[in-house]
Design a protein around this motif. Structure first.
Motif, PDB file in Angstrom:
ATOM      1  N   LYS A 108       0.813  -1.223   0.000  1.00  0.00           N
ATOM      2  CA  LYS A 108       0.000   0.000   0.000  1.00  0.00           C
ATOM      3  C   LYS A 108       0.850   1.279   0.000  1.00  0.00           C
ATOM      4  O   LYS A 108       0.432   2.324   0.473  1.00  0.00           O
ATOM      5  CB  LYS A 108      -0.950   0.006   1.197  1.00  0.00           C
ATOM      6  CG  LYS A 108      -2.027  -1.087   1.110  1.00  0.00           C
ATOM      7  CD  LYS A 108      -3.091  -0.932   2.172  1.00  0.00           C
ATOM      8  CE  LYS A 108      -4.126  -2.023   2.089  1.00  0.00           C
ATOM      9  NZ  LYS A 108      -4.891  -2.000   0.837  1.00  0.00           N
ATOM     10  N   VAL A 154      -5.379  -8.129  -4.352  1.00  0.00           N
ATOM     11  CA  VAL A 154      -5.507  -7.271  -5.541  1.00  0.00           C
ATOM     12  C   VAL A 154      -4.348  -6.281  -5.595  1.00  0.00           C
ATOM     13  O   VAL A 154      -3.783  -6.021  -6.656  1.00  0.00           O
ATOM     14  CB  VAL A 154      -6.861  -6.523  -5.546  1.00  0.00           C
ATOM     15  CG1 VAL A 154      -6.936  -5.558  -6.721  1.00  0.00           C
ATOM     16  CG2 VAL A 154      -8.011  -7.502  -5.603  1.00  0.00           C
ATOM     17  N   ASP A 155      -3.969  -5.735  -4.420  1.00  0.00           N
ATOM     18  CA  ASP A 155      -2.849  -4.791  -4.379  1.00  0.00           C
ATOM     19  C   ASP A 155      -1.555  -5.444  -4.868  1.00  0.00           C
ATOM     20  O   ASP A 155      -0.771  -4.830  -5.608  1.00  0.00           O
ATOM     21  CB  ASP A 155      -2.639  -4.250  -2.958  1.00  0.00           C
ATOM     22  CG  ASP A 155      -3.746  -3.297  -2.545  1.00  0.00           C
ATOM     23  OD1 ASP A 155      -4.274  -2.612  -3.443  1.00  0.00           O
ATOM     24  OD2 ASP A 155      -4.080  -3.238  -1.355  1.00  0.00           O
ATOM     25  N   VAL A 158      -1.708  -5.828  -8.638  1.00  0.00           N
ATOM     26  CA  VAL A 158      -1.432  -4.553  -9.321  1.00  0.00           C
ATOM     27  C   VAL A 158       0.079  -4.343  -9.435  1.00  0.00           C
ATOM     28  O   VAL A 158       0.587  -3.977 -10.499  1.00  0.00           O
ATOM     29  CB  VAL A 158      -2.099  -3.379  -8.580  1.00  0.00           C
ATOM     30  CG1 VAL A 158      -1.594  -2.043  -9.118  1.00  0.00           C
ATOM     31  CG2 VAL A 158      -3.612  -3.449  -8.717  1.00  0.00           C
ATOM     32  N   ASP A 218     -14.977  -0.113  -6.715  1.00  0.00           N
ATOM     33  CA  ASP A 218     -13.782  -0.661  -6.085  1.00  0.00           C
ATOM     34  C   ASP A 218     -12.545  -0.115  -6.811  1.00  0.00           C
ATOM     35  O   ASP A 218     -12.221  -0.532  -7.916  1.00  0.00           O
ATOM     36  CB  ASP A 218     -13.826  -2.200  -6.156  1.00  0.00           C
ATOM     37  CG  ASP A 218     -12.665  -2.826  -5.375  1.00  0.00           C
ATOM     38  OD1 ASP A 218     -11.712  -2.096  -5.058  1.00  0.00           O
ATOM     39  OD2 ASP A 218     -12.717  -4.032  -5.096  1.00  0.00           O
ATOM     40  N   GLN A 219     -11.880   0.828  -6.157  1.00  0.00           N
ATOM     41  CA  GLN A 219     -10.721   1.481  -6.779  1.00  0.00           C
ATOM     42  C   GLN A 219      -9.605   0.495  -7.081  1.00  0.00           C
ATOM     43  O   GLN A 219      -8.884   0.637  -8.058  1.00  0.00           O
ATOM     44  CB  GLN A 219     -10.186   2.592  -5.853  1.00  0.00           C
ATOM     45  CG  GLN A 219     -11.074   3.822  -5.782  1.00  0.00           C
ATOM     46  CD  GLN A 219     -11.161   4.537  -7.118  1.00  0.00           C
ATOM     47  OE1 GLN A 219     -10.188   4.624  -7.854  1.00  0.00           O
ATOM     48  NE2 GLN A 219     -12.355   5.017  -7.461  1.00  0.00           N
ATOM     49  N   ARG A 220      -9.479  -0.554  -6.245  1.00  0.00           N
ATOM     50  CA  ARG A 220      -8.391  -1.521  -6.461  1.00  0.00           C
ATOM     51  C   ARG A 220      -8.632  -2.333  -7.729  1.00  0.00           C
ATOM     52  O   ARG A 220      -7.717  -2.600  -8.486  1.00  0.00           O
ATOM     53  CB  ARG A 220      -8.259  -2.434  -5.243  1.00  0.00           C
ATOM     54  CG  ARG A 220      -7.789  -1.696  -3.980  1.00  0.00           C
ATOM     55  CD  ARG A 220      -7.646  -2.625  -2.811  1.00  0.00           C
ATOM     56  NE  ARG A 220      -8.894  -3.369  -2.584  1.00  0.00           N
ATOM     57  CZ  ARG A 220      -8.987  -4.470  -1.825  1.00  0.00           C
ATOM     58  NH1 ARG A 220      -7.927  -4.944  -1.231  1.00  0.00           N
ATOM     59  NH2 ARG A 220     -10.144  -5.075  -1.654  1.00  0.00           N
ATOM     60  N   GLN A 221      -9.914  -2.707  -7.945  1.00  0.00           N
ATOM     61  CA  GLN A 221     -10.247  -3.444  -9.170  1.00  0.00           C
ATOM     62  C   GLN A 221     -10.003  -2.564 -10.404  1.00  0.00           C
ATOM     63  O   GLN A 221      -9.477  -3.022 -11.410  1.00  0.00           O
ATOM     64  CB  GLN A 221     -11.723  -3.863  -9.130  1.00  0.00           C
ATOM     65  CG  GLN A 221     -12.004  -5.032  -8.213  1.00  0.00           C
ATOM     66  CD  GLN A 221     -12.622  -6.201  -8.986  1.00  0.00           C
ATOM     67  OE1 GLN A 221     -13.282  -5.998  -9.986  1.00  0.00           O
ATOM     68  NE2 GLN A 221     -12.379  -7.400  -8.514  1.00  0.00           N
ATOM     69  N   SER A 223      -7.901  -0.128 -10.610  1.00  0.00           N
ATOM     70  CA  SER A 223      -6.449   0.035 -10.764  1.00  0.00           C
ATOM     71  C   SER A 223      -5.848  -1.183 -11.450  1.00  0.00           C
ATOM     72  O   SER A 223      -4.983  -1.054 -12.332  1.00  0.00           O
ATOM     73  CB  SER A 223      -5.810   0.250  -9.391  1.00  0.00           C
ATOM     74  OG  SER A 223      -4.432   0.429  -9.508  1.00  0.00           O
TER      75      SER A 223
END
Length: 1098
Positions: A108, A154-155, A158, A218-221, A223
């Protein structure tokens, strides 16, 4: 994972505390004080060079309290691993593994920190791609490392995708500080071993993402989707064949997909995936999906067989149709722009005959036409995208004559509609632009001209419809304009709007007339061009009749564009004199042929020069048009009979042409247009001048009066500004005149006019105003023009001393300028070129012209004790020593004047070169050495030639020494000095041999012949060192290759004798060409040893 064992020394910057480092970060990334930031940058550079750098980076990463601390660590590491002399392999492995673990434990981090750390991994991987440790290519397991990230959160996924994306981009990035051959070898290996797997992995992850219900909040998805699409785009943007396509030529691009990727592209699911992603994702992401589709649409044709290509195109068109039928997403400017690019690529890579065979072609072409018309009507929305739509239609219309299929292309239905929509949209925008104070599209002339060039092809399809429409609009607008002019209550706003519409209409007429050259034309089309042209010529008369009370700059610029298009199409030798264009013009205007048109042209030119003297755009375009009118003798003969031309030749003063005025109202930059004006005037004068000196004197009378005024000002307490402006104007005028005088007779008239009285005025100006480039540059350029022996114009009679007199004056001016300019001392970086280097480059250019002009016997100066030649050569040296080597290559004009001058000196004046002090000789030879690898072939070829002359001189001297003859004793004193210098500094020539061998074997050598000439001499003078180089290269390769490489070197010298005769040189050049090809073949194969050792010669 610790580095501290790798960076044991903590001296110097190794002892900076964490607090001190964080203050440094604050100054570097957040500080507003420029001086503090520059100081911080300096400290960072020292930190990178310090032994404790790695431990400091680890400290920042593990204990830093801000993201900027981590960014500083990543930046330092990036610079550290990119050095020319790399860190040990083990150390780089540890750094890479540490960063991977660090990212895995802290997913993160701030995005810019992750990006910076990922860049470090990519650089380490690329630079170590071929490195072997314990029989393993240890930096190639990056995909396996990334897969562990993809199995996490997910992070983590990415970060894994970012690593692959950055690696793909880094592999594609050319680092010009390293050998290009090494870059291509790494990039090719990466393409062949990893890139396909990366693309397939990205596509499979996108399929998985699409299969799940997308949570757009979902910002992570989001991204992850963004990074995956960027990864696919980087894969498709890869430079597969090493052609480094120019990105500015966007519409010409073809993606050279490798043949073993065929299976991916033949699966319909691949294209469907990206069309589905476009429809499913929010705009910021969907435009990336469209960018990928642009690349898919650009796939090279030869990847498919004919049936496969038709099927692939069918799938593409199906997806395009679905987007056009559901255009909601195109309201986003990014999506709209990429979709327009995608449409343009359809015609770039597919033939019209293939497009018309696609299923439901009539419906699809109708949808595309409606989309184009709607886009043109909304001219203010994404104006930069219109180019791609016009490209599509231009190329389709241009292909019509070549379509063999019986299927209807329907372009005759839609092309006129596109043309009408474009014309109508531009006219509608005028009132909106003026009313709302928006940016006027007409101000961006580059875009206007580009779009008109595209439109002129489209307009020629069903030309009758287009012309009828344009004639109606022109008549309607011209009538409205006349009513407004004669109205008792003249409304300025309405008149401005009407003039804006007329400007557009004139541009359209010019474009359509110019389109005759690009499209098959008929007599009926020529008659229509005459109909359109009549209206513009009538408008010219109407508007010029209003001068000087009312005028409009935009209309004048449009008129000049039209006149230029008409000139290219219907004026000149290529035109058939019975062209139908003049039939209608004869009825309406009495213009029966191109002679009458030329009269109209010249009347317009004189009118513009009279009334638009203070409008720089109109004056510059008018003078350019005038210059373009006079390229051929046949046109010049016609022009000189015109009354307007006779008037110009007899009245070229500021009284008649205000732009020649040198008052304070005009800027100094405006004076540069005088050169073009006088070049054209002098060409016209030359047609009938012959040997008439009186005629020439009359022509020069205005300049004579000006020079006499300046001379009087110099002899009194003069007003500097007035004299300076007059001299700048005169220098520019005379340069234009000198440029046009290409015969001995006419040039001699000019020389007799200027020498000696007026040239002394120029010398005085250089002494007074050497600090002011606005004054010195025109005068120096004038002198450089005088020195040019173009068309042998300076070959004076045998009894004439003019050549020597001219050189003496040039010598005085160069010496004066050189001595004065060096007194300025050290200049700041932004001032050094305009105040000093530009003037030096012009001096060098003038001196080169004199040395190569073949009109001065330089031996005469020494024989009669005249020091002008020696003085100018000393001035050359002084100026040269004040310039750094980096500046010599950085400033293109300087390098392109210095290196050819040096070539002249080494060719004809080696006695001067050998007489120089060792430090100066070192400086010159170093400049040659650095120039050998210059990108500019003018520079590198001149360096090769200079080096060849030096080596040949040395070789001949040694040959004479060996013969021990008496004849060469005096000559050999110069040679002895050079030989002694080379014996004291053997590394100079050895280094240059290394550079040339490196260029031949490893680089993209574009001037092979030039390189071969000095190389033979270097080898014959340094046979021992050549053997060492050869041995070093061969032993650095695997045993299996050594015999092949050894044979290559033997073949290089086969049949080459121990002399530098032309026949022997030619033999060596032939051998070298074969040697280069064979070496490239031998070193290309996979499995070559670590390429770092291949740079043993650099």
């Amino acid at each position: 994972m610790m580095w501290l064992v790798l960076a044991k020394s903590h001296t110097g910057f190794g002892s900076l505390s964490l607090a001190e480092l964080e203050v440094l970060c604050n100054h570097l990334y957040e500080g507003t004080d420029l001086e503090q930031r520059m100081q911080a940058e300096k400290v960072v550079l020292e930190l990178i060079d310090s032994p404790g750098c790695l431990s400091q980076c680890q400290l920042l990463l593990e204990q830093g309290t801000t993201s900027y601390a981590q960014l500083l660590a990543a930046t330092c590491l990036s610079k550290l691993v990119s050095r020319a002399s790399p860190l040990p392999v083990e150390q780089r492995i540890d750094i890479r593994n540490y960063i991977l673990n660090y990212l895995a434990s802290q997913p993160k981090l701030a995005p810019f920190v992750i990006q910076a750390l990922v860049q470090v991994i990519a650089k380490i991987t690329k630079l170590g791609w071929f490195e072997v440790l314990k029989d393993q290519l240890i930096f190639r397991d990056i995909i396996a490392d990334v897969k562990t990230f993809l199995q996490g959160t997910v992070d983590h996924s990415v970060i894994g995708v970012m690593i692959l994306s950055e690696l793909t981009q880094e592999m594609n990035l050319v680092d010009y500080s390293r050998p290009s051959a090494k870059h291509r070898k790494i990039a090719t290996s990466f393409r062949d071993t990893s890139l396909k797997d990366i693309l397939m992995l990205a596509c499979s992850l996108l399929k998985e993402l699409l299969a799940k219900p997308l949570t757009l909040q979902d910002q992570r998805q989001q991204s992850l989707a963004m990074q995956l699409l960027k990864l696919v785009l980087n894969c498709l943007n890869f430079d597969f064949i090493g052609n480094s396509a120019d990105e500015s030529a966007d519409d010409l691009c073809t993606v050279q997909i490798p043949t073993n990727w065929r299976t991916i592209f033949l699966e319909p699911e691949t294209l469907d995936l990206f069309f589905d992603l476009y429809h499913s994702l929010p705009p910021m992401l969907s435009q990336l999906a469209l960018s990928c589709l642009v690349q898919f649409a650009s796939t090279r044709r030869s990847l498919f067989s004919n049936p496969e290509r038709a099927k692939y195109l069918g799938n593409l068109i199906k997806g395009v149709r679905h987007i056009l039928e559901n255009p909601q997403g195109l309201s986003d400017p990014g999506n709209y722009h990429e979709f327009c690019r995608c449409l343009a690529r359809l015609k770039t890579n597919y033939q019209l005959g293939e497009l018309v065979m696609v299923k439901d072609y009539p419906q699809i072409i109708q949808l595309i036409a409606n989309f184009t018309i709607t886009s043109l009507q909304h001219w203010e929305f994404a104006p930069n995208s219109v180019h791609y739509l016009l490209t599509l239609w231009q190329r389709m219309v241009a292909s019509v004559p070549f379509v063999k299929t019986a299927e209807p292309h329907l372009l005759d239905t839609y092309a006129p509609e596109i043309t009408k929509a474009y014309i109508a949209s531009r006219l509608e925008c005028v009132s909106v632009v003026i009313r709302d104070g928006l940016e006027d599209p007409l101000n961006d002339t580059a875009t206007v001209f580009q779009q008109l060039e595209q439109l002129c092809t489209v307009s020629r399809c069903e030309y009758e419809k287009t012309c009828t429409f344009l004639v109606q609009l022109f008549d309607q607008n011209a009538q409205n304009y006349q009513k407004l002019l004669h109205s008792s209550s003249r409304n300025p706003l309405e008149i401005t709007v009407q003039e804006g519409c007329l400007a557009w209409l004139v541009y359209f007429v010019g474009a359509f007339v110019g389109g005759r050259l690009t499209y098959t034309s008929t007599e009926e089309h020529d008659a229509m061009d005459g109909e359109l042209s009549c209206r513009v010529f009538q408008l010219i008369s109407l508007m010029d009749g209003q001068l000087p009370q009312s005028s409009n700059e935009k209309v004048q610029l449009a008129v000049l564009w039209f006149l230029d298009q008409f000139r290219k199409t219907y004026v000149g030798d290529q035109l058939q004199h019975n062209s139908k264009v003049y039939a209608r013009m004869s009825e309406v205007l009495g213009i029966t042929d191109d002679n009458h048109v030329l009269e109209t042209f010249m009347t317009k030119v004189v009118t513009n020069l009279k009334y638009w003297g203070r409008c720089e755009p109109v004056i510059s375009r008018t003078l350019q048009f005038l210059n373009d009118l006079s390229p051929t003798y046949s046109l010049l003969k016609k022009l000189v009979k015109i009354e307007a031309v006779k008037f110009m030749l007899q009245n070229h003063t500021s009284k008649h042409f205000p732009f020649l005025d040198i008052s304070d109202n005009s800027s100094l930059s405006d004076l540069r247009y005088r050169t073009v004006f006088y070049t054209t005037l002098t060409r016209l004068l030359m047609v009938e001048l012959g040997e008439d000196e009186d005629e020439f004197e009359n022509f020069m009378l205005p300049l004579t009066v000006s020079f006499e005024s300046v001379a009087q000002l110099f002899n009194s307490s003069f007003v500097q500004e007035e004299a300076k402006r007059m001299l700048i104007g005169l220098a520019r005028d005379l340069r234009g005149i000198a440029f046009a005088l290409n015969t001995k007779t006419s040039y001699t008239m000019l020389f007799d006019w200027i020498y000696p009285t007026y040239i002394s005025v120029l010398q005085r100006a250089i002494e007074l105003w050497y600090r002011e480039p606005a004054c010195t540059t025109p005068i120096l350029k004038l002198m450089a023009e005088f020195m040019q022996n173009r068309s042998q114009r300076l070959n004076f009679d045998v009894s004439s001393p003019n050549g020597i007199l001219l050189f003496r004056e040039a010598s005085k001016m160069i010496c004066t300028y050189g001595n004065q300019i060096l007194s300025l001392g050290t200049l700041s970086k932004d001032q050094v070129y305009p105040l000093k280097l530009k003037g030096i480059s012009i001096c060098y250019s003038a001196l080169k012209s004199a040395l190569c002009g073949n009109y001065v016997s330089f031996g005469v100066f020494k024989l009669y004790g005249d020091n002008h030649f020696d003085s100018v050569l000393q001035a050359f040296v002084k100026m040269l020593l004040s310039v750094s080597h980096s500046d010599l290559l950085q400033y293109r004009k300087l390098s392109q004047s210095y290196y050819p001058l040096l070539e002249c000196l080494t060719q004809d004046h080696m006695s001067f070169i050998t007489s120089l002090e060792p430090r100066i000789l070192i400086y010159i030879l170093t400049s040659i050495s650095e120039g050998l690898t210059a990108v500019d072939t003018i520079v590198s070829s001149s360096c090769c030639a200079s080096l060849d002359y030096i080596v040949t001189y040395l070789f001949k001297h040694l040959a004479k020494e060996g013969k021990k003859t008496r004849r060469g004793r005096e000559i050999s004193q110069d040679g002895q000095r050079l030989l002694h210098f080379m014996q004291q500094n053997p590394e100079v020539l050895q280094q240059m041999m290394s550079i040339l061998m490196n260029t031949i074997i490893f680089e993209d050598c574009r001037n092979q012949w030039s390189v071969s000439r000095p190389l033979l001499g270097l080898i014959l003078l340094n046979e021992k060192y050549f053997s060492e180089l050869r041995a070093t290269l061969i032993t650095s390769q695997p045993d299996s290759k050594r015999e092949v490489l050894d044979q290559c070197f033997r073949n290089l010298m086969e049949g080459v004798e121990q002399n530098l005769l032309i026949k022997n040189r030619d033999r060596f050049t032939q051998n070298m060409s074969i040697f280069r090809r064979d070496m490239a073949e031998a070193l290309r194969n996979e499995g070559a040893s670590d390429p770092v050792t291949l740079d043993m010669m650099s």
